[in-house]
Structure formats: C-alpha cells, structure tokens
Scaffold this motif. Structure first.
Motif, PDB file in Angstrom:
ATOM      1  N   ASP A 221      -2.146   6.462 -13.052  1.00  0.00           N
ATOM      2  CA  ASP A 221      -3.300   6.670 -12.481  1.00  0.00           C
ATOM      3  C   ASP A 221      -3.165   8.113 -11.638  1.00  0.00           C
ATOM      4  O   ASP A 221      -2.304   8.109 -10.819  1.00  0.00           O
ATOM      5  CB  ASP A 221      -3.780   5.570 -11.363  1.00  0.00           C
TER       6      ASP A 221
ATOM      7  N   SER B 269       0.689  -1.278   0.012  1.00  0.00           N
ATOM      8  CA  SER B 269      -0.039   0.020  -0.065  1.00  0.00           C
ATOM      9  C   SER B 269       0.833   1.164  -0.033  1.00  0.00           C
ATOM     10  O   SER B 269       1.971   1.128   0.204  1.00  0.00           O
ATOM     11  CB  SER B 269      -0.930  -0.037   1.282  1.00  0.00           C
TER      12      SER B 269
ATOM     13  N   ASN C 114      -7.728   9.507  -4.015  1.00  0.00           N
ATOM     14  CA  ASN C 114      -8.297   8.329  -4.557  1.00  0.00           C
ATOM     15  C   ASN C 114      -7.978   6.939  -4.065  1.00  0.00           C
ATOM     16  O   ASN C 114      -6.901   6.702  -4.614  1.00  0.00           O
ATOM     17  CB  ASN C 114      -8.325   8.272  -6.227  1.00  0.00           C
ATOM     18  N   THR C 115      -8.774   6.137  -2.984  1.00  0.00           N
ATOM     19  CA  THR C 115      -8.121   4.853  -2.606  1.00  0.00           C
ATOM     20  C   THR C 115      -8.869   3.980  -3.406  1.00  0.00           C
ATOM     21  O   THR C 115      -8.799   2.516  -2.922  1.00  0.00           O
ATOM     22  CB  THR C 115      -8.543   4.985  -1.248  1.00  0.00           C
ATOM     23  N   GLU C 116      -9.525   4.017  -4.543  1.00  0.00           N
ATOM     24  CA  GLU C 116     -10.041   3.043  -5.287  1.00  0.00           C
ATOM     25  C   GLU C 116      -9.149   1.642  -5.617  1.00  0.00           C
ATOM     26  O   GLU C 116      -9.349   0.532  -5.496  1.00  0.00           O
ATOM     27  CB  GLU C 116     -10.637   3.441  -6.582  1.00  0.00           C
ATOM     28  N   LYS C 117      -7.870   2.284  -6.244  1.00  0.00           N
ATOM     29  CA  LYS C 117      -7.071   1.195  -6.562  1.00  0.00           C
ATOM     30  C   LYS C 117      -5.823   1.011  -5.479  1.00  0.00           C
ATOM     31  O   LYS C 117      -5.460  -0.193  -5.265  1.00  0.00           O
ATOM     32  CB  LYS C 117      -6.108   1.693  -7.872  1.00  0.00           C
ATOM     33  N   TYR C 118      -5.418   2.007  -4.937  1.00  0.00           N
ATOM     34  CA  TYR C 118      -4.423   1.802  -3.693  1.00  0.00           C
ATOM     35  C   TYR C 118      -4.895   2.368  -2.434  1.00  0.00           C
ATOM     36  O   TYR C 118      -5.186   3.646  -2.254  1.00  0.00           O
ATOM     37  CB  TYR C 118      -3.034   2.708  -4.204  1.00  0.00           C
ATOM     38  N   ARG C 119      -4.808   1.604  -1.459  1.00  0.00           N
ATOM     39  CA  ARG C 119      -5.092   1.983  -0.256  1.00  0.00           C
ATOM     40  C   ARG C 119      -3.862   2.793   0.587  1.00  0.00           C
ATOM     41  O   ARG C 119      -3.008   2.863   0.105  1.00  0.00           O
ATOM     42  CB  ARG C 119      -5.260   0.661   0.552  1.00  0.00           C
TER      43      ARG C 119
ATOM     44  N   LYS D 169      -9.126   3.123   3.480  1.00  0.00           N
ATOM     45  CA  LYS D 169      -9.890   3.555   2.237  1.00  0.00           C
ATOM     46  C   LYS D 169     -10.942   4.250   2.298  1.00  0.00           C
ATOM     47  O   LYS D 169     -11.619   4.431   3.571  1.00  0.00           O
ATOM     48  CB  LYS D 169     -10.466   2.238   1.632  1.00  0.00           C
TER      49      LYS D 169
END
Lengths: 237, 237
Positions: free
Chosen positions: A136, A74, A226-231, B183
């Motif tokens: 991204d 992460s 934006n935590t959609e892909k990466y926390r 998240k």
DNA sequence: GAGTGGTCTAGACCACCTG
DNA sequence: AGGTGGTCTAGACCACTCG
C-alpha cells in the motif's frame, strides 16, 4: 568516531531486542548484573537504559526491573527515525519508489520554513519519494536540504533508498532532533491518484524540520500520509 | 510527598521560563554556576536540565550552554500535558465548555481500547468537553476512566475544568505516560456543527491512553481536532 | 530480607566553543 | 586559555516489589 560506552551498550541491547534475544515482556538483566558483566559503572548503564526508554524499547519499574516493551501495531512515524528504520522492524515488505531523484536547483518560492542566507545561497537538493508498506502506498514525501558540499547525494544512488543512511555513510551526518507540525487535509486530484483513494478523502499533512550534527544543515520534509489502513502512533515518556 | 531535588530544580527553572525571567534565546546559568548557587551535585543539576530538554523548554550545546527554546506558534497538543496547561502559556484566552458533565455508567460497547476486568467492573466515568482557543472551537474530547473510588470527580465540579488537576488535587494521581494514535478523518454532520465547518472538511482524530501513577488506572480519550487555523506541533529529543 | 531501580554526592578527564 | 556541556567512575542511602 568511537561511540561512548553508554551508546555501545544501548545499541547492543537494542540489537538483542530487535533480533528477539529479549522478547516483549522479558526482564532485561538487572543494572547490577550488567555492572559485573560489562564492567561498567552503574551510572553509565543507567544512561544506556534511559536511552532505550526514550526510544520506547523498554520500560523501567522500581523494585522489579526493566521490561521489554510490546511493539505497537501502528506505524510509529512520528518518532525521529526514518521510515525504513521504523518499519523495517515490523515487516520486510517496506519499499520506496523514488519519483524524483535527488538533484540540485533553486529553493522553491514561499518555502514552508524560513531559511538562512547560507542555505539559500547553497541551493536546494530536492527529491520526491513514495513509501509503500505491504503493497500500500502510505506516505508521499518531498525532501529539501541545502547543498552544503553534499554532491554525493545526487551523483550516486541513495544507499538502500535511505537519505539518512547515505548522509551518515558519506558525510557522518546524523539527525539530532526534529520539529514537526501536523494538519488534516483533503486529497486533491493529484494526491488521490498517488494514493489510489477518492478525491476528498482525508490525509495527514506533516511539515518537518530535522536538525543535524552539522551546524546550519537542516533537512525539510513535507509528508502526506494515508491513515485509512494504518494509524500513526506514538508513545511518550 | 517530598519531590526529589532534581524535580524541584527543574520546576523552578520551568517557572522562571514560563514567567519570562528567562526568555527564548537566553542562556541559563551554567551547570557549575548552579552547583554553587543551589548547593547541588552536578549530576543532580544535569538530571534537572535533561528533564527540561525532554519537555522542550531548553536545548543544550556543548561548549556554549543551555539555551531557552523558542515557543512554537503551533499548539503542542501531542505532548503529554493537558490542554489547559499547554495553551495557558501562550494566551489567556483558553476555555472549556463541558458538554456532558462527568458521571458514572457502563462502558460503551466495542470500546476503542481493550480494558481489564477490574476496569470493566468498576464502571466508567465519562465526560465530553469542547475546548476553545481564542474563541475558536479547536478540540472535542470524549474522556473515559474507570471509577476506582473517584466519586469526587462527578460529585463536585472539576477544578478549573481540568480533569488532570482535579485528579491530582483529590487523589494525588499524576500522568506517567501516554500512547496515542492519529488518523485523518472527515467531518460528519454532527462534527461540522460542533466546529462550525463544512461537512467533509478534514479533522484529526486521536485516540489516547494515559497511564497514571496509580496501578491499573488509565484514562482514555477520543479527540477531534480542527487544524484549519492551528496546526499541531511537536519537538523531539 | 534480598534484590530492584531512584536519587544523590564527590570527584575526574574530555571535546567543543568563544574571546 | 578558560569555560561549557559530555562522559565516566566509585561510592551511598532510599522506596519499592516479591517470595
């Protein structure tokens, strides 16, 4: 200008960990080994190792030794380091798009932190940056600091797009600590365009106040992530 | 069982800060004062003070002294401490509703962390708790840990609703460190009912892994936090 | 039993802050 | 100038891990 011995040692070890001389799971040389090899007192060596523990590079185990830590998948953005420094370790594919170049004007009204009169009178250096990780867009950052004789920041380009490196290079300013607050929010129209996500999608919103080694000089940031892909990850102790 | 001297000292100072003997902005006694008053070596005192810096109770300033830190208005939930311990300092109006009492069964499929075979074979103690701060439901917590001889946890009531205090009391188990990932998510129907918010409202979602002083015993949590009224804060260094 | 990190003592010199 | 925390040395004993 001369760094203390314990920081020289911790930087040396950090370098060896980052470049792969010591890999995750490896044992570092023992404290008494380093006492001989570096000709330092054990307390100094322990101070260096504690520095590495604090920054998450190693963990120490009584009776065994100091073990190099697994790097996380992460993004460790909650730590004190800047974006480039944290992510540069994992991938070369980190970039910054400067949307608004640093320039000086008045502080915004209703600023999210209360300011000293010294800061208000100095005026505000402002910039807006969008950070990418592997193509991204991950983080949108608004940064504010008082213009206390820092005109190099807006009269020249930032060094590798990094504010922290530029402050260090031009003015020997370093970050001493950080306060931050985290909220979950929803993307409005503008944020949804920036991150190429749907309106109403969830984002992290973080307010940060960085304290520096120069008295009265603080750096303020408002971050959307934006935590959609990466926390966003972090380790304690 | 006997605590080291530096922890005794740091606990003593922490107590004095929490109870208000030392208030925010106050200077602590200097290191050489404490050397005399506590009859300890300066290195031991410095170790105690560094403990307090790490936990955010004080900041140290060369030439001035150690200053008690302002307590934040935000909830410092990112720190290693449990919910009750963190918030108990600010308000007495903290409560826990246990939705599912601790009981032992199989681990869920596709668990959010990978488990050791020892953990899987021991079975899983599970509980679900909702935490309130000043009448508002702030945090929903699912907690999982391996049943490595911990039957007191489900055969008796938790001590003051606190898992950490019960583990400490019954088994002398303490938390050594934490990894977590954060998240931003959106409330579904069930979460919106729990927090009494609209469907689609933003929430924080945190996965945590706590490591303990007992080898191989970890505690796993999945937390949903409503940050509408209270932000989540943290200080570094 | 040998080696590891954890704790602790008794000194020393320095840079920084404040009166 | 006097007091503060920051760095550093040279020792000591302990609890823990591992072969």
């Amino acid at each position: 200008m001369e760094l203390p011995l314990y920081l020289k040692l911790s930087n040396e070890l950090k370098y060896q960990i980052i470049t792969g001389d010591f890999k995750a799971g490896d044992l570092l040389p023992s404290e008494s080994d380093m006492r001989k090899s570096h000709n330092l007192n054990r307390a100094t060596i322990r101070q260096a190792l504690n520095e590495l523990v604090k920054e998450g590079y190693i963990s120490k185990h009584k009776g065994k030794g100091s073990i190099v830590t697994e790097r996380e998948a992460s993004l460790e953005l909650l730590s004190i380091k800047g974006f480039s420094e944290v992510l540069g370790k994992k991938s070369d594919d980190v970039s910054t798009q400067i949307i608004t170049h640093p320039h000086c004007n008045k502080w915004p009204e209703n600023f999210f932190y209360s300011l000293s009169t010294e800061e208000i009178e100095a005026g505000c250096i402002y910039m807006k940056r969008l950070r990418f990780y592997e193509q991204d867009s991950v983080m949108l950052e608004d940064t504010y600091l008082a213009d206390l004789g820092l005109s190099n920041l807006y009269e020249q380009d930032l060094i590798r797009g990094s504010l922290f490196q530029s402050l260090n290079f031009f003015y020997q300013i370093t970050i001493s600590n950080v306060e931050q607050e985290i909220k979950a929010v929803i993307a409005d129209t503008s944020l949804s365009k920036t991150f190429k996500i749907q309106k109403g999608a969830p984002l992290l919103h973080i307010y940060r106040k960085y304290f520096t080694n120069r008295n009265g000089l603080n750096i303020y940031s408002s971050l959307y992530i934006n935590t959609e892909k990466y926390r966003i990850g972090y380790k304690f102790q």
